[in-house]
Design an enzyme around this catalytic site. Structure first.
Site, PDB file in Angstrom:
ATOM      1  N   CYS A   2       4.460   1.918  21.558  1.00 44.11           N
ATOM      2  CA  CYS A   2       4.553   2.442  22.916  1.00 44.11           C
ATOM      3  C   CYS A   2       5.385   1.492  23.777  1.00 44.11           C
ATOM      4  O   CYS A   2       5.205   0.280  23.701  1.00 44.11           O
ATOM      5  CB  CYS A   2       3.163   2.559  23.523  1.00 44.11           C
ATOM      6  SG  CYS A   2       2.067   3.545  22.519  1.00 44.11           S
ATOM      7  N   ARG A  27      12.478   0.887  18.208  1.00 41.49           N
ATOM      8  CA  ARG A  27      11.208   0.267  17.804  1.00 41.49           C
ATOM      9  C   ARG A  27      10.215   1.258  17.205  1.00 41.49           C
ATOM     10  O   ARG A  27       9.160   0.848  16.742  1.00 41.49           O
ATOM     11  CB  ARG A  27      10.560  -0.384  19.015  1.00 41.49           C
ATOM     12  CG  ARG A  27      11.416  -1.498  19.541  1.00 41.49           C
ATOM     13  CD  ARG A  27      10.875  -1.959  20.843  1.00 41.49           C
ATOM     14  NE  ARG A  27      11.618  -3.103  21.302  1.00 41.49           N
ATOM     15  CZ  ARG A  27      11.075  -4.135  21.909  1.00 41.49           C
ATOM     16  NH1 ARG A  27       9.796  -4.165  22.127  1.00 41.49           N
ATOM     17  NH2 ARG A  27      11.810  -5.139  22.287  1.00 41.49           N
ATOM     18  N   TRP A  69       3.660   5.884  20.439  1.00 37.66           N
ATOM     19  CA  TRP A  69       3.443   5.801  18.994  1.00 37.66           C
ATOM     20  C   TRP A  69       1.962   6.117  18.813  1.00 37.66           C
ATOM     21  O   TRP A  69       1.108   5.350  19.251  1.00 37.66           O
ATOM     22  CB  TRP A  69       3.794   4.401  18.513  1.00 37.66           C
ATOM     23  CG  TRP A  69       3.728   4.186  17.046  1.00 37.66           C
ATOM     24  CD1 TRP A  69       4.649   4.574  16.118  1.00 37.66           C
ATOM     25  CD2 TRP A  69       2.708   3.479  16.325  1.00 37.66           C
ATOM     26  NE1 TRP A  69       4.258   4.167  14.875  1.00 37.66           N
ATOM     27  CE2 TRP A  69       3.071   3.502  14.965  1.00 37.66           C
ATOM     28  CE3 TRP A  69       1.520   2.852  16.693  1.00 37.66           C
ATOM     29  CZ2 TRP A  69       2.285   2.913  13.980  1.00 37.66           C
ATOM     30  CZ3 TRP A  69       0.741   2.264  15.708  1.00 37.66           C
ATOM     31  CH2 TRP A  69       1.134   2.302  14.368  1.00 37.66           C
ATOM     32  N   ASN A  93       0.493   1.137  27.575  1.00 30.65           N
ATOM     33  CA  ASN A  93       0.745   0.609  26.241  1.00 30.65           C
ATOM     34  C   ASN A  93      -0.444  -0.275  25.888  1.00 30.65           C
ATOM     35  O   ASN A  93      -0.840  -1.107  26.693  1.00 30.65           O
ATOM     36  CB  ASN A  93       2.053  -0.207  26.268  1.00 30.65           C
ATOM     37  CG  ASN A  93       2.337  -0.882  24.955  1.00 30.65           C
ATOM     38  OD1 ASN A  93       1.707  -0.572  23.952  1.00 30.65           O
ATOM     39  ND2 ASN A  93       3.288  -1.802  24.959  1.00 30.65           N
ATOM     40  N   GLY A  94      -1.020  -0.084  24.705  1.00 26.71           N
ATOM     41  CA  GLY A  94      -2.183  -0.881  24.310  1.00 26.71           C
ATOM     42  C   GLY A  94      -3.284   0.037  23.807  1.00 26.71           C
ATOM     43  O   GLY A  94      -3.035   1.215  23.522  1.00 26.71           O
ATOM     44  N   GLU A 457       8.054  -8.766  -0.894  1.00 27.48           N
ATOM     45  CA  GLU A 457       8.916  -8.332   0.198  1.00 27.48           C
ATOM     46  C   GLU A 457       9.837  -7.183  -0.242  1.00 27.48           C
ATOM     47  O   GLU A 457      10.065  -6.235   0.510  1.00 27.48           O
ATOM     48  CB  GLU A 457       9.717  -9.531   0.735  1.00 27.48           C
ATOM     49  CG  GLU A 457      10.745  -9.220   1.815  1.00 27.48           C
ATOM     50  CD  GLU A 457      10.181  -8.540   3.072  1.00 27.48           C
ATOM     51  OE1 GLU A 457       8.947  -8.459   3.232  1.00 27.48           O
ATOM     52  OE2 GLU A 457      11.000  -8.054   3.876  1.00 27.48           O
ATOM     53  N   LYS A 461       9.939  -3.520   1.567  1.00 28.83           N
ATOM     54  CA  LYS A 461      11.184  -2.933   2.091  1.00 28.83           C
ATOM     55  C   LYS A 461      11.360  -1.515   1.559  1.00 28.83           C
ATOM     56  O   LYS A 461      11.678  -0.594   2.292  1.00 28.83           O
ATOM     57  CB  LYS A 461      12.335  -3.808   1.642  1.00 28.83           C
ATOM     58  CG  LYS A 461      13.383  -4.357   2.504  1.00 28.83           C
ATOM     59  CD  LYS A 461      13.203  -4.850   3.870  1.00 28.83           C
ATOM     60  CE  LYS A 461      11.854  -4.880   4.467  1.00 28.83           C
ATOM     61  NZ  LYS A 461      11.581  -5.748   5.543  1.00 28.83           N
ATOM     62  N   GLU A 464       8.828   0.920   3.120  1.00 30.46           N
ATOM     63  CA  GLU A 464       9.065   1.182   4.538  1.00 30.46           C
ATOM     64  C   GLU A 464      10.099   2.273   4.760  1.00 30.46           C
ATOM     65  O   GLU A 464       9.927   3.130   5.624  1.00 30.46           O
ATOM     66  CB  GLU A 464       9.572  -0.092   5.239  1.00 30.46           C
ATOM     67  CG  GLU A 464       8.508  -1.106   5.534  1.00 30.46           C
ATOM     68  CD  GLU A 464       9.075  -2.354   6.197  1.00 30.46           C
ATOM     69  OE1 GLU A 464       8.497  -2.819   7.180  1.00 30.46           O
ATOM     70  OE2 GLU A 464      10.113  -2.873   5.739  1.00 30.46           O
ATOM     71  N   HIS A 480      -3.052  -7.057 -16.970  1.00 33.83           N
ATOM     72  CA  HIS A 480      -4.470  -6.966 -16.631  1.00 33.83           C
ATOM     73  C   HIS A 480      -4.811  -5.671 -15.907  1.00 33.83           C
ATOM     74  O   HIS A 480      -5.816  -5.608 -15.195  1.00 33.83           O
ATOM     75  CB  HIS A 480      -4.896  -8.186 -15.801  1.00 33.83           C
ATOM     76  CG  HIS A 480      -4.711  -9.470 -16.537  1.00 33.83           C
ATOM     77  ND1 HIS A 480      -5.395  -9.757 -17.689  1.00 33.83           N
ATOM     78  CD2 HIS A 480      -3.881 -10.514 -16.328  1.00 33.83           C
ATOM     79  CE1 HIS A 480      -5.007 -10.943 -18.144  1.00 33.83           C
ATOM     80  NE2 HIS A 480      -4.086 -11.417 -17.332  1.00 33.83           N
ATOM     81  N   LYS A 579       8.715  -1.136  15.288  1.00 28.63           N
ATOM     82  CA  LYS A 579       9.343  -2.453  15.112  1.00 28.63           C
ATOM     83  C   LYS A 579       8.390  -3.582  15.495  1.00 28.63           C
ATOM     84  O   LYS A 579       8.329  -4.593  14.818  1.00 28.63           O
ATOM     85  CB  LYS A 579      10.617  -2.510  15.957  1.00 28.63           C
ATOM     86  CG  LYS A 579      11.394  -3.818  15.857  1.00 28.63           C
ATOM     87  CD  LYS A 579      12.116  -3.913  14.547  1.00 28.63           C
ATOM     88  CE  LYS A 579      12.845  -5.224  14.357  1.00 28.63           C
ATOM     89  NZ  LYS A 579      13.045  -5.500  12.919  1.00 28.63           N
TER      90      LYS A 579
END
Ligand code: G6P
Length: 584
Positions: A2, A27, A69, A93-94, A457, A461, A464, A480, A579
């Site tokens: 947001c 974002r 968001w 926002n929050g 990582e 990626k 995402e 295993h 973001k």
């Protein structure tokens, strides 16, 4: 996430609000809205989807805007902000943690709600408290709120915007043509000449002039922030996406982000703390967490200092033990990740010195820490972190180098900018792998030691931006359990940069090959590329194996990028992701 914008002044508000929201849209968000106060009163426009769809036709010189968001309620026009209750319009926002209780209270009073959001309840509280003094009403409402908020509120019969902040970021600013509010510098137009970061618990009134107030409503001086906007420009010629452009900037980001940590100079105070650090704890989320894992490997190997890395969201709730002499590194590109902020505060409360490794210098994390260590990656717009990861590694490996010196040990200095240039060129061939990856049901990334950190990582990626299920796995652990999932349709990416561990990783390669998997190798070791077991490879320039994630990240990012394209996705704006995650 947001984002908030606000404007009051001598120009039409709607185009300014839309432009501000567009600057922040990279974002991630799923709905948008604006409210403008004009001659005819309050006019509101909200929609699911992109900011472009909002018309700039609302007339008036005072307004607030928001990109949402979704957390509480689906991404619909109804749930989009601004929320209106009687004379009040509000963007938030929050997360309001006691929204349920407050809403029950409002419902019992016969008040009607139009959305499923936690934010709408704040509009109700402000409307109830409003008797002509908007600042007093916002303050009264805020005293009832638990959780986090950045608010911009306007009243139909007033000529001002009132802002409030707790835990979520909010800037206010002014220029010749009026006053502004925004979640980030990027949304403030060049006409805004001065900007201030609201401190936790503070309020601001934007009207003819800008006034800042403490929690007691006494007027106070603001903390001015540097208005650095130059990196936030458009997409340069030759690049289809910000992600690819930002990858091209990796060599420069790494060179600029090396830190000179020594007894004299800018980082001498931090050096002092490093000299006495007996234990290092790192808190971070997402990609920054993976950078921290890479640090753990290198620091423990070269410096023999114990390092403990925890995802910030876990750290804050597990009542962590913080031994005396603990240095806490909080790693964050944005410096606004709610979990990282809370974890750093928790470490500080328990006696640790906190150093913030951030890419955004005016961020909340930078302001809350004892020390600020900058990564100088420049603005990063693609949601998937690329150059900021490599910049974090450059800075973290500089700390490894300094720590080793303090411990009377040897660690090679980090410098891989040239090698990164070569890696970028050699990684382009991953475009040829993309169609096979795009058609896969799932993908595995395997490695050992530092290569395992890189595998985590690489997998993140891919997830995402291609939305493919994938997993980063320690190569020795496959047998295993996970081996059961490997079949002829599973691409496996093996990362091998350690001579000592290469044969062990290649054993795992043989194991997955025997189950029909196609294996793609990323390595710095030329002797591995002629092995018959692999489908294709990227051979990277030689480098110190403990620092190799800074290089192996490049083909992994490139593979994710090309796979996202092959899947028909926009790599810059992955669905459901933001973001900087400013809520818990
Ligand atoms: C979000 C982003 C990730 C990022 C993480 C931590 O989830 O989508 O790319 O790694 O937040 O962000 P930070 O700004 O704290 O590094």
């Amino acid at each position: 996430m947001c984002e908030i914008v606000g404007y009051i002044g001598t120009r039409e508000a709607a185009p300014i609000l839309k432009k501000g929201l567009k600057e922040l849209e990279y974002r991630g968000y799923d709905s948008a809205g604006i409210a403008v106060l004009g001659r005819g009163g309050l006019a509101v426009e909200k929609r699911a989807g992109r900011v472009e769809g909002l018309s700039a036709a609302l007339r008036g010189r005072c307004g607030i805007g928001h990109t949402r968001w979704a957390t509480h309620g689906a991404p619909t026009a109804q749930n989009a902000h601004p929320h209106v209750c009687r004379k009040i319009a509000l963007v938030h926002n929050g997360i309001i943690e006691n929204a349920h209780t407050l809403k029950e209270e409002c419902l019992a009073r016969g008040e009607k709600f139009l959305s499923e959001t936690d934010s709408e309840v704040v509009a109700h509280l402000v409307a109830r408290a409003y008797r002509g003094d908007l600042l007093a009403a916002v303050r009264e409402a805020c005293s009832r709120l638990e959780g986090s908020y950045a608010l911009a509120v306007l009243a139909e019969d007033g000529k001002q915007i009132v802002c409030a902040r707790k835990k979520s970021p909010l800037l206010v600013g002014k220029g010749e043509d009026g006053c502004y509010a925004a979640s980030d510098v990027a949304a403030l137009p060049p006409k805004c000449e001065k900007a201030y970061a609201l401190a936790d618990g503070d309020f601001a009134v934007l009207g003819k002039d800008l006034a800042l107030f403490g929690a007691d409503l006494c007027e106070k001086e603001g903390e001015e922030v540097v208005l650095e906007r130059k990196e936030e420009g458009g997409l340069p010629f030759g690049f289809r996406h910000f992600m690819r452009k930002e990858m091209a900037e990796i060599p420069r980001a790494m060179a600029n982000s090396r830190l000179e940590i020594k007894e004299t100079g800018d980082f001498s105070r931090f050096y002092e703390v490093l000299c006495h650090a007996e234990y290092i704890q790192i808190v971070a989320c997402g990609t920054a967490y993976h950078a921290a894992l890479c640090f753990e490997h290198a620091a423990e190997k070269f410096c023999r200092v114990p390092v403990e890395v925890t995802t910030a969201g876990e750290y804050r709730y597990r009542d962590p033990i913080v031994p005396k002499g603990t240095l806490c590194l909080a790693v964050s590109q944005s410096g606004e990740t709610a979990d990282t902020l809370a974890a750093a505060a928790c470490a500080r409360e328990k006696g640790a010195k906190v150093a913030a490794l951030v890419n955004v210098l005016h961020s909340s994390l930078a302001r809350a820490a004892d020390f600020v260590l900058p990564t100088r990656a420049g603005g990063e717009r693609a949601v998937a972190a690329t150059k900021s990861f490599c910049a974090q590694l450059a800075a973290l490996y500089s700390i490894v180098h300094a720590l080793a010196g303090i411990a009377g040990r040897e660690a090679p200095p980090f410098s891989l900018a040239k090698e990164a240039e070569t890696a970028l060129v050699r990684s382009e061939k991953t475009a040829r792998w993309a169609s096979r990856f795009a058609a896969a049901r799932s993908v595995y990334f395997i490695g050992r030691g530092a290569d395992y950190c890189a595998a985590l990582e690489g997998s993140l990626k891919l997830k995402e931006i291609s939305y493919l299920p994938s997993e980063g796995y320690a190569a020795g652990e496959l047998k295993h359990g996970t081996l059961a999932l490997i079949d002829g349709r599973t691409p496996v990416v093996a990362i091998a940069t350690s001579r000592a561990l290469a044969e062990k990783t290649m054993n795992a390669v043989s194991e997955v090959r025997a189950r029909g998997a196609r294996v793609y190798l990323i390595t710095t070791l030329p002797e591995l590329v002629s092995r018959g077991e692999i489908e294709d490879f990227v051979l990277l320039p030689p480098c110190e194996e403990e620092y190799s994630p800074a290089l192996t990240a490049i083909p992994l990012q490139m593979l994710a990028y090309h796979t996202a394209l092959a899947c028909g996705n926009d790599p810059d704006k992955p669905r459901n992701l933001a973001k900087s995650v400013t809520v818990e």
